[in-house]
Design a protein around this motif. Sequence first.
Motif, PDB file in Angstrom:
ATOM      1  N   PRO A   1       0.817  -1.232   0.000  1.00 45.19           N
ATOM      2  CA  PRO A   1       0.000   0.000   0.000  1.00 45.19           C
ATOM      3  C   PRO A   1       0.842   1.270   0.000  1.00 45.19           C
ATOM      4  O   PRO A   1       0.404   2.300  -0.522  1.00 45.19           O
ATOM      5  CB  PRO A   1      -0.846  -0.127   1.279  1.00 45.19           C
ATOM      6  CG  PRO A   1      -0.197  -1.200   2.094  1.00 45.19           C
ATOM      7  CD  PRO A   1       0.533  -2.098   1.163  1.00 45.19           C
ATOM      8  N   GLY A   2       2.055   1.191   0.539  1.00 47.03           N
ATOM      9  CA  GLY A   2       2.920   2.383   0.586  1.00 47.03           C
ATOM     10  C   GLY A   2       3.261   2.918  -0.791  1.00 47.03           C
ATOM     11  O   GLY A   2       3.566   4.106  -0.940  1.00 47.03           O
ATOM     12  N   MET A   3       3.193   2.057  -1.810  1.00 45.26           N
ATOM     13  CA  MET A   3       3.529   2.512  -3.168  1.00 45.26           C
ATOM     14  C   MET A   3       2.577   3.597  -3.676  1.00 45.26           C
ATOM     15  O   MET A   3       2.894   4.343  -4.586  1.00 45.26           O
ATOM     16  CB  MET A   3       3.473   1.338  -4.161  1.00 45.26           C
ATOM     17  CG  MET A   3       4.671   0.425  -4.090  1.00 45.26           C
ATOM     18  SD  MET A   3       4.572  -0.864  -5.351  1.00 45.26           S
ATOM     19  CE  MET A   3       4.831   0.054  -6.869  1.00 45.26           C
ATOM     20  N   PHE A   4       1.381   3.651  -3.088  1.00 46.24           N
ATOM     21  CA  PHE A   4       0.361   4.574  -3.612  1.00 46.24           C
ATOM     22  C   PHE A   4       0.458   5.975  -2.989  1.00 46.24           C
ATOM     23  O   PHE A   4      -0.238   6.878  -3.430  1.00 46.24           O
ATOM     24  CB  PHE A   4      -1.044   4.000  -3.367  1.00 46.24           C
ATOM     25  CG  PHE A   4      -1.303   2.728  -4.142  1.00 46.24           C
ATOM     26  CD1 PHE A   4      -1.903   2.775  -5.387  1.00 46.24           C
ATOM     27  CD2 PHE A   4      -0.923   1.498  -3.629  1.00 46.24           C
ATOM     28  CE1 PHE A   4      -2.124   1.616  -6.114  1.00 46.24           C
ATOM     29  CE2 PHE A   4      -1.140   0.331  -4.348  1.00 46.24           C
ATOM     30  CZ  PHE A   4      -1.743   0.386  -5.588  1.00 46.24           C
ATOM     31  N   ASP A   5       1.308   6.107  -1.967  1.00 43.25           N
ATOM     32  CA  ASP A   5       1.341   7.363  -1.215  1.00 43.25           C
ATOM     33  C   ASP A   5       1.567   8.582  -2.101  1.00 43.25           C
ATOM     34  O   ASP A   5       0.814   9.531  -2.063  1.00 43.25           O
ATOM     35  CB  ASP A   5       2.446   7.315  -0.149  1.00 43.25           C
ATOM     36  CG  ASP A   5       2.019   6.460   1.029  1.00 43.25           C
ATOM     37  OD1 ASP A   5       0.829   6.075   1.062  1.00 43.25           O
ATOM     38  OD2 ASP A   5       2.874   6.161   1.884  1.00 43.25           O
TER      39      ASP A   5
END
Length: 261
Positions: free
Chosen positions: A10-14
Motif C-alpha cells: 500500500p505504501g507505493m500509492f502514497d
Amino acid sequence: MHFDIFTLFPGMFDGPFDDSIIKRARESGIISIELHNIRDYAEGKHSVTDDYPYGGGGGMVMKPEPIFRAVESVPGLAEGRSEASSLPGNAASERPAIILLSPQGRPFDQSVALELADHSRLALVCGRYEGVDERVRRYLCTDEISIGDFVLSGGEIAAMVIVDAVTRLLPGALGSEHGADQDSHATGLLEHPHYTRPPDFRGWHVPDVLLSGHHGNVDRWRRQQSLLRTWQRRPDLLDTAWLTEDDLTFLEGLEREMPVG
Ligand code: SAM
C-alpha cells in the motif's frame, strides 16, 4: 466513484494519490480510495501471502485465502460472484467490478476507461511474484485488465494507471466539464499540438493562425493537425474514428501529397 485497491504494498500509492488531480478529486469527494493490505488478511505468525507453485518451477504464487478474505471483508463487494461472472469483459454488469490486474487481461484503452468511469465503485486486485492463484481469477474477480503488452513487477502501477485514467473522465475532476473531451483517443484521434507563450522561443515561432484570434480558423487548424498527426503516427486509428466529409477530403489530400511507400 469509490476505488478499493488490494495490494501487498500500500505504501507505493502514497505519492501518486497525494498530488495534483487525484488529490483534488479525493478532497472534493469526486473519488474516494481505500487501500487494503492483503497481508493483514493472511494467517499465522508470519502472515504468509505466497507459496511455491504446484508442479514446480521458479517463483512464488500469491495464495488465494488472504485475497479472498481481503475482498470479502469489504461489505457488498464480492456478493453474487460466480464462475460465470469471472469471464473478462463483463465489467459493466450490476455487480461491483472486481478487476484483476494482469498482463493476460483485456487491453486497457480509453474506451475501457470510459466504460469503467460508468461504475460507482471499482475494486482492483494487484498481483505480485508469478501472479495470483488461478482461483482468484476464476471465482473472485469479474474482470481482468492489462495496461499493455509488457510485464510489470506488480499490479500496483497498473492500478494507478487505471485510477488516473478513470478519474480524469469523471465530471469536475479536471476543473472543467469538457476538459477531457478533446484529449488524444477521446475523439478517436490524436490531439493537435499545443503552444503557449512566448510566441517566439529561440527563433521557433508559434503558428500564425493561433495568434490570429480567428476561432474558426483555429478550430480548422486544430482539426487538421489532429488528422495529420493521427495519419502520420497512428493510421490504424483512422479506421474507427468518426470522420466528416471535410476530414476525408483533407486526408485524401494528404495521401496525394505524401503517398505512403
Ligand atoms: N507470470 C505472470 C505472467 O507471465 O502472466 C506475470 C506476473 S507479474 C511479474 C506480477 C503481477 O504484476 C501480475 O500478477 C499483475 O498483477 C501485474 N502485472 C504485470 N504486468 C502487468 C500488465 N501489463 N498489466 C497489468 N498488470 C500487470
